[in-house]
Design a protein around this motif. Sequence first.
Motif, short mmCIF file in Angstrom:
data_model
loop_
_atom_site.label_atom_id
_atom_site.label_comp_id
_atom_site.label_asym_id
_atom_site.label_seq_id
_atom_site.Cartn_x
_atom_site.Cartn_y
_atom_site.Cartn_z
N ASP A 207 2.09 -54.93 39.01
CA ASP A 207 0.95 -56.18 38.57
C ASP A 207 0.61 -56.83 39.88
OD1 ASP A 207 1.41 -55.50 36.00
OD2 ASP A 207 2.75 -57.42 35.75
N SER A 208 1.41 -57.00 40.78
CA SER A 208 1.04 -57.65 42.18
C SER A 208 0.09 -56.68 42.98
CB SER A 208 2.05 -58.13 42.87
OG SER A 208 2.01 -58.41 44.30
N GLU A 209 0.59 -55.44 42.91
CA GLU A 209 -0.23 -54.23 43.62
C GLU A 209 -1.63 -54.09 43.03
OE1 GLU A 209 0.63 -52.64 46.32
OE2 GLU A 209 2.32 -53.78 46.60
N LYS A 210 -1.58 -54.24 41.52
CA LYS A 210 -2.99 -54.21 41.20
C LYS A 210 -4.01 -55.03 41.35
CE LYS A 210 -1.52 -51.14 37.09
NZ LYS A 210 -1.31 -51.35 35.37
N ALA A 211 -3.34 -56.29 41.26
CA ALA A 211 -4.10 -57.51 42.02
C ALA A 211 -4.68 -57.43 43.21
CB ALA A 211 -3.39 -58.79 41.69
N LYS A 212 -3.89 -56.98 43.94
CA LYS A 212 -4.08 -56.89 45.61
C LYS A 212 -5.32 -55.92 45.67
CE LYS A 212 -2.17 -56.02 50.04
NZ LYS A 212 -0.82 -55.76 50.65
N THR A 213 -4.98 -54.68 45.04
CA THR A 213 -5.99 -53.58 45.11
C THR A 213 -7.35 -53.82 44.41
OG1 THR A 213 -4.31 -52.08 44.82
CG2 THR A 213 -6.57 -51.23 44.42
N PHE A 214 -7.44 -54.94 43.45
CA PHE A 214 -8.66 -55.40 42.64
C PHE A 214 -9.39 -56.26 43.73
CE2 PHE A 214 -10.47 -58.95 40.43
CZ PHE A 214 -11.57 -58.16 39.89
N VAL A 215 -8.55 -57.20 44.34
CA VAL A 215 -9.06 -58.30 45.12
C VAL A 215 -9.69 -57.74 46.30
CG1 VAL A 215 -8.68 -60.27 46.72
CG2 VAL A 215 -7.59 -60.21 44.46
N HIS A 216 -9.04 -56.75 46.97
CA HIS A 216 -9.45 -55.95 48.15
C HIS A 216 -10.99 -55.19 47.81
CE1 HIS A 216 -9.79 -52.74 51.33
NE2 HIS A 216 -8.98 -53.58 52.01
N ALA A 217 -10.80 -54.55 46.54
CA ALA A 217 -12.11 -53.86 46.33
C ALA A 217 -13.22 -54.70 45.89
CB ALA A 217 -11.76 -53.01 45.04
N PHE A 218 -13.01 -55.93 45.55
CA PHE A 218 -13.96 -57.06 45.14
C PHE A 218 -14.70 -57.32 46.43
CE2 PHE A 218 -15.20 -61.42 44.62
CZ PHE A 218 -16.19 -61.41 43.60
N LEU A 219 -13.77 -57.69 47.46
CA LEU A 219 -14.36 -58.14 48.51
C LEU A 219 -14.95 -57.17 49.49
CD1 LEU A 219 -11.18 -60.34 50.03
CD2 LEU A 219 -13.31 -61.06 48.97
#
Length: 218
Positions: free
Chosen positions: A21-33
Amino acid sequence: MRVRSSSACAACAATAWRPQDSEKAKTFVHAFLKRSMPKMKDEAIQDMLTRKAVVLEHYHKKQTKQKRKKTKGFTAKQRRELRLFEIEPEQQRYAIFLPLHELWKQYIRDLCHGLKPDAQPHMIQSKLLKADLHGAIVTVTKSKCPSYVGITGIILQEFKHIFKIITKEDKLKVVPKLNNVFSLELDGFISYIYGSKFLLRASERSAKKFKLKGTIDL
């Protein structure tokens, strides 16, 4: 029926969180930025994620306030052309304005708390100087122009530089304030108005500080 202990519930809550879950959140935030700031390099995005907290907020567009259009009033020339402040000849009758004078007297009595015999004269004088004089009976007692002395009547209109007074002979007199001294009497109290120090509109006098002492020239 089986009852779980509190320690068992805590264990379940702990096992609910997964590293994935942490990795998914990190990937999402990076893609959003990356989508939001396409010009920013990956190194800068990574630095921002590791060093600062990122708060995602909904962007509100600033609503531009519409300026209200001020309604333009009449100019002095237009008011003169429309004759807004002129009193018709058939209305220039002293008797017509006697009720206005009675209303003015009651207004001054209320303003001065009854005009009692023990009232301080300087207090009454200060009240009268700031009061509305439409309806007051005044007399020109002193003037640099002898023809104005003795004019008595009800003030119908007050402007910055003049009084318009209706006399008992039903004559409308335009008397300048400058170089004239006016007196008015009410319930035994006599007050004097020095026109040279009175060159104000009626609406402006309420905020004006008048000096009651000292010599005043015409």
